[in-house]
Design an enzyme around this catalytic site. Structure first.
Site, short mmCIF file in Angstrom:
data_model
loop_
_atom_site.label_atom_id
_atom_site.label_comp_id
_atom_site.label_asym_id
_atom_site.label_seq_id
_atom_site.Cartn_x
_atom_site.Cartn_y
_atom_site.Cartn_z
N VAL A 119 1.38 8.06 -17.22
CA VAL A 119 1.05 6.61 -17.23
C VAL A 119 2.12 6.10 -15.91
CG1 VAL A 119 2.76 5.82 -18.76
CG2 VAL A 119 0.96 4.43 -17.82
N SER A 120 1.58 5.29 -15.03
CA SER A 120 2.12 4.70 -13.85
C SER A 120 2.95 5.62 -12.91
CB SER A 120 2.82 3.35 -14.37
OG SER A 120 3.27 2.79 -13.55
N TRP A 121 4.26 5.34 -12.80
CA TRP A 121 5.26 6.27 -11.98
C TRP A 121 4.95 7.73 -12.63
CZ3 TRP A 121 9.19 9.45 -13.19
CH2 TRP A 121 10.02 9.70 -12.51
N THR A 145 -2.23 4.72 -12.48
CA THR A 145 -1.46 5.30 -11.54
C THR A 145 -2.31 5.57 -10.32
OG1 THR A 145 0.09 7.05 -11.34
CG2 THR A 145 -2.11 7.74 -12.17
#
Length: 296
Positions: A119-121, A145
């Site tokens: 998730v995301s980073w 992301t």
């Protein structure tokens, strides 16, 4: 090589905490000491476990509800150096070295093949792991992301607060700016998800947060994604202020076998605020194409 440092099952103060069912330990992995948590690896399953890469500055507890929501699968996650309860990093790291470390962890846990999720980073890290360790990756799930430096920027009001580690250190600051940061929090039912998320956060160290920020400087997966042959689920929040939905379209357009799902009123934390819908999408995607168990 992994050396066991310490292990315990963490027990929360209240019943029903998803960390109660996790096995949590400090492990020496590839020269780094990491806090590792896993669920159900010793239980029989028809599915490979999930290797999860978390968002920047986020600790294991932030994702524990997702691990508990998928009881039919094993689940593996670790705190990045200087995040959660992993010790301070001595040296910086990059996606290659950290994905190598994750592969070493899988070796120690006896898992050859996994479904990879981020998730995301952590979604960027998950992409890199799938590219670097394709033989160990069955399917890939990317949530909120981007392909790295070749991304469509989010809203400045959200990005300026995201890079400030005070959002993890000061609960009042986080609560005040939650909607600006994450979006998707307009319905009253989301207030509980916000309180629960803030309550699970453990602040990263300044160095740990800085090293996460600089780890992805100059990194992009875009040139390699057309060669990524793994079935991939890309999930985005339509009201995400940090990672705007256009990034999901870029990822799905570059990855040959990608499916894009957008939660129209979801923000950056739609895995928590829209957990039932998100888990249903993840489960359906991971189950697709799996061999059915033979009848007794």
């Amino acid at each position: 090589m992994l050396t066991h440092v310490a292990a315990h099952n963490e027990k929360a103060d209240c019943m029903g905490d998803p960390m109660n069912s996790a096995t949590v330990s400090l492990e020496e992995v590839g020269g780094r000491t990491l806090r590792v948590a896993h669920w159900r690896l010793d239980e029989p399953s028809d599915h490979p476990p999930i290797l999860f890469f978390n968002g920047i500055g986020a600790n294991i507890e932030a994702v524990a509800p997702l691990a508990e929501a998928m009881p039919e699968r094993g689940f593996i996650i670790f705190d990045m150096p200087g995040v959660g309860e992993s010790p301070e990093p001595v040296l910086p790291y990059n996606p290659f070295t950290m994905c190598w470390t994750a592969a070493q962890l899988l070796d120690s846990l006896g898992n050859e093949e996994v479904d990879v999720m981020g998730v995301s980073w952590g979604g960027a890290m998950a992409q890199h792991f799938a590219l670097q360790h394709g033989g160990r990756t069955r399917k890939l799930v990317l949530a909120a992301t981007t392909p790295g430096m070749l991304m469509v920027p989010g809203k400045w009001s959200a990005l300026s607060k995201m890079v400030d580690p005070r959002r993890y250190v000061d609960p009042n600051y986080m609560n005040e700016h939650f909607a600006t940061l994450y979006g998707g929090m307009t319905r009253d039912t989301k207030a509980t998800a916000r309180r629960d998320h803030i309550g699970r956060i453990k602040p990263p160290s300044p160095r740990g947060y800085l090293y996460q920020l600089i780890a992805m400087l100059g990194w992009t997966s875009a040139p390699a994604l057309p060669f990524l042959k793994k079935d991939t689920l890309v999930m985005m929040g339509g009201d995400d202020r940090i990672v705007v939905p256009a990034n999901g379209k870029i990822l799905a357009g570059l990855i040959p076998n990608a499916k894009l799902v957008e939660f129209e009123d979801g923000g950056h934390l739609f895995l928590l605020t829209h957990s039932e819908e998100a888990v249903a999408e993840i489960r359906a995607f991971l189950d697709e194409g799996e061999a059915l168990p033979e009848a007794a």
